[in-house]
Scaffold this active site. Structure first.
Site, short mmCIF file in Angstrom:
data_model
loop_
_atom_site.label_atom_id
_atom_site.label_comp_id
_atom_site.label_asym_id
_atom_site.label_seq_id
_atom_site.Cartn_x
_atom_site.Cartn_y
_atom_site.Cartn_z
N ARG A 1 1.39 -13.45 -2.07
CA ARG A 1 1.91 -14.17 -3.22
C ARG A 1 1.82 -15.66 -2.90
O ARG A 1 2.18 -16.09 -1.81
CB ARG A 1 3.37 -13.79 -3.50
CG ARG A 1 3.55 -12.36 -3.97
CD ARG A 1 5.02 -12.04 -4.13
NE ARG A 1 5.26 -10.72 -4.68
CZ ARG A 1 5.32 -9.58 -3.97
NH1 ARG A 1 5.15 -9.62 -2.66
NH2 ARG A 1 5.54 -8.42 -4.56
N SER B 1 4.86 -11.90 7.43
CA SER B 1 5.80 -10.78 7.61
C SER B 1 5.42 -9.86 8.77
O SER B 1 5.36 -8.64 8.61
CB SER B 1 5.86 -9.96 6.34
OG SER B 1 5.85 -10.79 5.22
N ASP C 1 9.52 -13.28 6.64
CA ASP C 1 9.96 -12.97 5.26
C ASP C 1 11.46 -12.71 5.15
O ASP C 1 12.10 -13.05 4.16
CB ASP C 1 9.15 -11.81 4.65
CG ASP C 1 9.14 -10.57 5.52
OD1 ASP C 1 9.57 -10.63 6.68
OD2 ASP C 1 8.68 -9.52 5.02
P1 ADP Z 1 5.07 -6.60 0.58
O1 ADP Z 1 5.59 -5.57 1.53
O2 ADP Z 1 3.60 -6.76 0.66
O3 ADP Z 1 5.81 -7.89 0.65
P2 ADP Z 1 6.41 -5.34 -1.68
O4 ADP Z 1 7.75 -5.81 -1.35
O5 ADP Z 1 6.00 -5.40 -3.11
O6 ADP Z 1 5.24 -6.03 -0.91
O7 ADP Z 1 6.35 -3.83 -1.17
C1 ADP Z 1 5.24 -3.03 -1.42
C2 ADP Z 1 5.59 -1.61 -1.07
O8 ADP Z 1 6.67 -1.15 -1.86
C3 ADP Z 1 4.45 -0.66 -1.31
O9 ADP Z 1 3.70 -0.49 -0.14
C4 ADP Z 1 5.16 0.63 -1.69
O10 ADP Z 1 5.38 1.38 -0.52
C5 ADP Z 1 6.51 0.21 -2.21
N1 ADP Z 1 6.56 0.33 -3.69
C6 ADP Z 1 5.79 -0.29 -4.60
N2 ADP Z 1 6.11 0.09 -5.86
C7 ADP Z 1 7.13 0.98 -5.72
C8 ADP Z 1 7.90 1.76 -6.64
N3 ADP Z 1 7.68 1.72 -7.95
N4 ADP Z 1 8.88 2.53 -6.13
C9 ADP Z 1 9.10 2.58 -4.81
N5 ADP Z 1 8.40 1.91 -3.89
C10 ADP Z 1 7.42 1.12 -4.34
MG MG Z 2 7.31 -9.06 1.06
#
Ligand code: ADP
Ligand code: MG
Length: 446
Positions: A78, A142, A196
């Site tokens: 992001r 992260s 993060d």
């Molecule tokens: P990052 O970890 O890259 O910062 P996020 O916080 O968006 O990104 O987390 C992404 C993870 O969250 C995905 O790998 C998935 O496991 C989980 N995730 C995404 N959408 C959902 C959902 N609708 N319900 C539950 N878990 C989700």
């Molecule tokens: Mg994140």
């Protein structure tokens, strides 16, 4: 389904429930082991908790200006522009989100960092932001980093399925700055490097003085909290202020009772024997745990009888989003080419997903309880826990199970712990950290 099969199914499901069950006693044991590991980690001894000083304290709410943040998660990148008004208000002026392609995670570091810079350039284009002025950028990274200063830190080791070559052991700020140079972008200066969790804590505490924990429940899981500098025994002379935020790297916590599914998942993972708590809790892995259960039940004729295993035979074919769909009342069956799924199979799948996700939420809750109890053993004050990540945000009922275990552990006083979503907190907080770093740098120059 005949009576024998129904009995076998019931027996299997109650067995499953018991191997994933977290009792109150288990949670209390986690807390005391956690404290021991925190103590060892802070003293620089052997510990599954790295307890990394962040070189950042909690913000005052008076930081001001417009800053860029780059948030490299496990799944998404992001890029954000954040405006701080100096009165505790941080506004997201622009944000763009990009999915990290698999080939970038597993290629070379240069390729990954070039891709990241491409995302920054696209962000400027998509949001029509002029490039006439110079920008300070805070980099949220992260992954476990041994932070050397506010704007430098070496990657200790990749997690969450990343393997990009030539990054481990290197300063990731230098790698990002070199990639910016390669693409001839001179107007961006990398002012700060933040984990993060630290970003998330800083973002929430910009306006909420009771916020004293940042937690990530997304692709991976981790947390941080403000620690008295005098307690960070492994790093004497960290500075004159009283406290510094410590990145626990709790995904690595290893004093846990794993079951057969956890062990199979771990053995097939890219980081065998590491990140055990992360593998039982976070979004990257819950789908895979459930898939391993489903495969076993299909082999035993307890699920989807007469259907070939092949749709479920590929590792990580089932995702946490799929599990989350079952909790919303819909199924993921179409994605696996399954039609006319029986009511019993639907119910069984819902049960599997509930069992796997409940354990995740309870473990996350127990880990939060451990850190809160470390800071405030008698729970004498209020605590806001800032939580970022799609697992916490989007999994129906997840927060409720976390609250359940906090209430089981602390009784009425459990209500003093507020679990608050800090959406995009990891990026917004990084911008605040960047603001502080830029301010300090200017103060040093002038
Ligand atoms: P990052 O970890 O890259 O910062 P996020 O916080 O968006 O990104 O987390 C992404 C993870 O969250 C995905 O790998 C998935 O496991 C989980 N995730 C995404 N959408 C959902 C959902 N609708 N319900 C539950 N878990 C989700
Ligand atoms: Mg994140």
């Amino acid at each position: 389904m005949n009576r024998d099969s129904a009995n076998m199914l019931d027996r299997f499901l109650s067995h499953l429930e018991s191997v994933f069950f977290i009792s109150l006693h288990d949670a209390q044991e986690i807390i005391s082991n956690f404290h021991q590991e925190m103590r060892h980690g802070l003293a620089g001894g052997e510990s599954s908790l790295k307890m990394i000083p962040s070189f950042v304290g909690r913000p005052k709410g008076t930081e001001k200006g417009k800053f860029l943040a780059l948030d490299l998660g496990g799944t998404n990148i992001r890029v954000l522009a954040v405006e701080l008004d100096g009165n505790g208000n941080a506004t997201l002026a622009a944000v763009s989100k990009f999915v990290i392609p698999q080939e970038m995670m597993s290629g070379t570091g240069d390729k990954l960092f070039d891709f990241i810079v491409d995302c920054i350039q696209l962000f400027f284009k998509e949001n029509n932001i002029g490039i006439q002025q110079a920008y300070d950028l805070a980099f949220t990274f992260s992954f476990p980093v041994e932070q050397g200063s506010i704007a430098s830190g070496k990657l200790i080791g990749w997690t969450k399925g990343f393997t990009a070559a030539g990054v481990e052991g290197k300063d990731v700020v230098a790698l990002l700055s070199e990639a910016l140079k390669r693409k001839e972008i001179g107007f961006i200066h990398v002012a700060a490097l933040a984990n993060d969790t630290v970003g998330t804590l800083v973002a929430k505490s910009y306006a909420d003085p009771y916020c004293d924990m940042g937690v990530i429940l997304g692709t991976g899981t981790n947390a941080c909290y403000p620690e008295k500098i005098a307690h960070i025994l492994k790093c004497p002379g960290l500075g004159a202020s009283e406290e510094m935020i410590v990145n626990i790297e709790w995904g690595g916590f290893s004093q846990l009772k794993t079951n057969i599914y956890d062990n199979v998942l771990d053995r097939a993972s890219l980081n065998v024997g590491k990140q055990l708590l992360e593998k039982m809790v976070s979004g990257m892995y819950l789908g895979e745990i459930a898939r391993l259960v489903i495969v076993e039940m299909m082999e035993q004729g307890l699920l989807f009888r007469g259907t070939s295993l092949s749709a479920f035979s590929k590792g990580y074919a089932l995702t946490t989003e799929h599990l989350s769909m079952t909790a919303q009342g819909s199924g993921f069956f179409a994605d696996f080419g399954l039609r006319d799924v029986s009511a019993t199979d639907r119910q069984t799948i819902r049960e599997i997903c509930r069992i796997v996700s409940t354990r995740s939420a309870k473990l996350a809750g127990a880990a939060i309880a451990a850190v809160v109890a470390w800071m405030d053993a008698k729970l004498e004050s209020d605590h806001t826990i800032a939580i970022d990540g799609s697992l916490f945000e989007k999994y129906p009922g997840f927060k409720g199970y976390m609250i359940d275990i906090l209430n089981d552990l602390f009784g009425d006083r459990g209500a003093r712990i507020k679990l608050d979503l800090a959406k995009d907190g990891s990026g917004i907080g990084a911008a605040i950290i960047g603001a502080v770093a830029a301010f300090n740098r200017r103060r040093m120059i002038t």
